[in-house]
Motif scaffolding. Structure first.
Motif, short mmCIF file in Angstrom:
data_model
loop_
_atom_site.label_atom_id
_atom_site.label_comp_id
_atom_site.label_asym_id
_atom_site.label_seq_id
_atom_site.Cartn_x
_atom_site.Cartn_y
_atom_site.Cartn_z
N SER A 40 0.86 -1.18 0.00
CA SER A 40 0.00 0.00 0.00
C SER A 40 0.90 1.23 0.00
O SER A 40 1.98 1.20 0.56
CB SER A 40 -0.90 0.01 1.24
OG SER A 40 -0.12 0.16 2.40
N PRO A 41 0.46 2.32 -0.65
CA PRO A 41 1.24 3.54 -0.59
C PRO A 41 1.04 4.20 0.78
O PRO A 41 -0.06 4.16 1.32
CB PRO A 41 0.62 4.42 -1.69
CG PRO A 41 -0.32 3.53 -2.45
CD PRO A 41 -0.72 2.44 -1.53
N ASP A 42 2.12 4.77 1.35
CA ASP A 42 1.97 5.47 2.62
C ASP A 42 1.53 6.91 2.36
O ASP A 42 1.24 7.28 1.22
CB ASP A 42 3.25 5.38 3.45
CG ASP A 42 4.42 6.10 2.79
OD1 ASP A 42 4.17 6.85 1.83
OD2 ASP A 42 5.56 5.91 3.24
N SER A 43 1.52 7.73 3.43
CA SER A 43 1.01 9.10 3.27
C SER A 43 1.85 9.93 2.31
O SER A 43 1.39 10.92 1.77
CB SER A 43 0.96 9.79 4.63
OG SER A 43 0.11 9.09 5.49
N ASN A 44 3.11 9.52 2.10
CA ASN A 44 3.97 10.26 1.17
C ASN A 44 3.93 9.69 -0.24
O ASN A 44 4.74 10.05 -1.09
CB ASN A 44 5.41 10.24 1.67
CG ASN A 44 5.56 11.06 2.92
OD1 ASN A 44 4.92 12.10 3.06
ND2 ASN A 44 6.36 10.58 3.86
N GLY A 45 3.01 8.75 -0.48
CA GLY A 45 2.91 8.17 -1.80
C GLY A 45 4.02 7.19 -2.10
O GLY A 45 4.30 6.89 -3.26
N TRP A 104 5.47 3.33 -1.83
CA TRP A 104 4.94 1.99 -1.61
C TRP A 104 5.62 1.34 -0.41
O TRP A 104 6.84 1.42 -0.27
CB TRP A 104 5.16 1.12 -2.85
CG TRP A 104 4.20 1.43 -3.95
CD1 TRP A 104 4.43 2.27 -5.01
CD2 TRP A 104 2.88 0.93 -4.12
NE1 TRP A 104 3.32 2.32 -5.81
CE2 TRP A 104 2.35 1.51 -5.29
CE3 TRP A 104 2.07 0.05 -3.38
CZ2 TRP A 104 1.06 1.23 -5.75
CZ3 TRP A 104 0.80 -0.22 -3.85
CH2 TRP A 104 0.31 0.36 -5.01
#
Lengths: 357, 342
Positions: free
Chosen positions: B52-57, B59
């Protein structure tokens, strides 16, 4: 409204509460509908309000959010930049942000009839091209591959480029479909009917999965470009039918008059027929645009991160797991905002065009 | 009928792909393409902890780190990897059409996929299987104690058949509650309509975190079906397959040796010849693969061994909270077993 009624209305403006009362309880049927709506709202609104406002957590961590029991707007705060700009590198978010402003700004200008003049075509191309360059990280920066583009700029880019790219194609297809040349007519009918006969999702799959296999070895087309071309083709078929409706609405006398003036086919079309035909179908084109804006969400099936997909995947972060209600709610509000604005604009435009025509 | 159309489509894809692969190449078409491009393209899905991508985009996830390990192996740089999101419906055709070089999206290895569909599978990186989620207050420790239980199961899945087989094998009875909607499925469980929720264990682990009080529920240790999740690549590039194989084995072997991110450098001084070969102090293995001799050392130092990657993304301390289960080294009673590095 008849002229008399309009006059009466102007002389004695109806008192507001009376208009409301007549509208809501004027007949037994209306009264029943009003009551049903009140009951429905009374049933749905309080829990929604409690969830969205009273019990909601506006700041804090995911754990604090879960403890609050209501909506977790802190989640949207944490994920806002990701939802809006997707996988784009955070320290270069000014690029997609500027692209977004450029696209929206152009959309607003293009919507005002006073700017409807030939100069808008290169301006539109410049706005789209500028947005693409900004997203691509050029000039003067490290190039950003298209698979990192995402969020709202991507959604708007796909919709705008889809509409503007489809427009010339649609006009040609519509003219071809009404052409006297059998081969041209047949070809245009086939293109239009085939594209209208398959779902957008199938067109996207072909563009993503089959086109790379058909290309000669060593040639590769970017996936986003393929998807964009697929959307343009798809939109052009629907738009062509709208333009054809406009062409059919132009009285034959106009064609004959143009001929009498000595204009050739293209002259007739460009100077006499198309300006009238397109003016009639502008509201339909706006409706199509709203539809395409919402249809761009289908690109999730080919792995691109439009704003709905970024919202959905933001709730898959283990740190902020499972806030799907908030994520989808936020995306729904975004789409609702854009679509309501567009449909209000369409109404305004319709009124304006009928008064000036 | 449907399967024959699917077969035709795949035959078509395969035919077209083999035409594309007919170009003579030194290392193999996929590996050559990766080296020419300067980046590995990895197909991933979207599931908490796995990818999943995190808050900073950026992965993050268990499978994502395996992709980064491959980038270290080929380019000595964990960032030389590009993750391409692929939905379950299109991930296998997309791999076939060359949209990515490897699919790391929790695909179950099956016979048909390895034969008719034309995919090679690397080592199993995650042993999944259908699990059973029960409330703690039921006081149940294993599935065979569930005689007479009401079981919520999703319709149209193999889960429905598996659970029936399971109870028949145990000569026990159960009452199925068959539900279609995913959201309703979870609600039926929390509202007490059923005692047991059954689905793939990794899904259940995630479902558990989203229940109102996750700690009141427990995922039973046994699995009633086999879902081995493995990396998938196209036919036609043996060398690329071997790199994938041995990068996965390296993370497993490192855990068996006890080499971790923290102590990887100390192990360089080890006298154990197996460890010296593994870490590239003795460069024989790196040379054999035509890779940097220290490649496995770099992988462990950058990302950790299998156990560390597991615990970081899906282990007990994470919100996903997955038990190691079968995903332990064979020395600790699990199924992870690496061939010798020699």
């Amino acid at each position: 409204m008849s002229a008399d009624a309009a006059l009466a209305g102007r002389l004695a403006p109806p008192r507001h509460w009376r208009a409301w009362r007549d509208g809501l309880f004027g007949s037994p049927g209306n009264a029943l509908i009003t009551l049903a709506c009140v009951v429905l709202l009374a049933w749905a609104l309080p829990p929604l309000l409690r969830w969205a406002v009273l019990d909601a957590a506006w700041t804090g961590s995911a754990d604090a959010c879960r403890a609050a029991g209501g909506a977790c707007w802190a989640f949207i705060g944490e994920k806002l930049r990701y939802i809006l700009f997707g996988l784009y590198e955070p320290d270069r978010h000014w690029r997609p942000a500027t692209a977004l402003v450029l696209l929206l700004g152009f959309a607003v200008l293009a919507g005002l009839p006073r700017f409807w003049r030939p100069g808008m075509v290169p301006a539109g191309a410049a706005a789209l091209g500028g947005a693409v360059l900004l997203l691509a990280g050029l000039p003067g920066g490290e190039p950003v591959p298209t698979d990192r583009w995402g969020g709202l700029p991507l959604t708007l880019l796909l919709a705008f480029a889809g509409m503007t790219g489809a427009f010339p194609l649609a006009v040609l297809l519509a003219l071809g479909r009404r052409s006297g040349m059998g081969v041209v007519r047949l070809a245009c009918v086939m293109v239009i009917e085939v594209l209208r006969g398959v779902p957008l999702i199938a067109v996207l799959y072909v563009a993503t999965l089959l086109v790379p296999l058909m290309l000669p070895a060593g040639v590769s087309l970017d996936k986003l470009l393929r998807a964009q071309l697929a959307i343009i083709l798809f939109v052009s078929a629907y738009m062509a039918e709208i333009v054809r409706a406009g062409l059919q609405a132009v009285p034959n006398g106009q064609y004959e008059a143009a001929k009498a003036l000595g204009l050739g086919y293209w002259g007739t079309m460009r100077l006499v027929v198309l300006p009238q035909a397109l003016r009639t179908v502008i509201p339909s084109l706006v409706t199509l645009g709203i539809g395409i804006f919402q249809d761009t969400t289908l690109i999730v099936v080919i792995g691109l991160f439009d704003v709905l997909n970024t919202a959905r995947s933001s709730a898959a972060d283990p740190q902020w797991i499972g806030f799907y209600d908030e994520a989808f709610g936020f995306a729904a509000l975004l789409y609702l905002g854009f679509s309501v604005a567009a449909s209000r604009y369409s109404l305004w435009l319709e009124r304006r065009l009928t008064t000036t025509a | 009928m449907r399967s024959s159309i699917k077969g035709l489509l795949f035959a078509g894809l395969l035919g077209a792909a083999s035409l594309g692969l007919a170009v003579p190449a030194a290392a193999g078409p996929t590996l050559d393409a990766i080296k020419a491009r300067g980046v590995i393209k990895v197909g991933v899905g979207t599931a908490p902890g796995f990818f999943s991508p995190d808050s900073n985009g950026r992965w993050q996830g268990f499978f994502v780190d395996i992709g980064r390990a491959l980038a270290i192996a080929v380019f000595n740089d964990p960032e030389k990897v590009q993750f391409v999101s692929a939905s379950p419906q299109q991930r296998l055709p997309a791999l076939q059409s060359g949209e990515f070089d490897i699919l790391l999206s929790a695909v179950t290895q099956t016979a048909v996929r390895s034969s008719k569909l034309g995919f090679h599978f690397g080592p199993v990186v995650f042993y999944d299987g259908q699990g059973l989620l029960v409330p703690k207050k039921l006081g149940v420790n294993k599935g065979s104690e569930l005689n007479g239980a009401t079981v919520c199961v999703q319709t149209g899945t193999t889960g429905e058949l598996n659970i029936a087989d399971f109870f028949r094998q145990n000569k026990a009875t159960f009452k199925p509650v068959v539900i279609e909607e995913t959201a309703e499925f979870r609600k039926a469980f929390t509202s007490g309509r059923c005692d047991v929720l059954t689905q793939d264990a990794s899904d259940l682990a995630i479902a558990r975190t989203q229940l109102p009080s996750p700690n009141d529920y427990v995922l039973l240790p046994e699995r009633i079906s086999k879902e081995p999740l493995a990396p998938a690549i196209r036919y036609g590039d043996d060398q690329w397959l071997e790199i994938v194989n041995w990068v996965v084995y390296a993370t497993i072997q490192a855990e068996e040796f006890g080499i971790t991110q923290a102590n990887a450098d100390e192990f360089l001084k080890s006298d154990n010849p197996s460890i010296r070969r593994f870490l590239g102090v003795d460069p024989v293995i790196g040379e054999a693969f035509k890779l940097d001799p220290k490649v496995f050392h770099t992988i462990v130092k950058t990302l950790g061994n299998y156990g560390e990657i597991f615990e970081r993304h899906i282990g007990k301390a994470t919100p996903v909270g997955f038990e190691r289960g079968y995903n332990q080294p064979w020395t600790k009673g699990g199924l992870l077993y690496s061939p010798p590095f020699r």
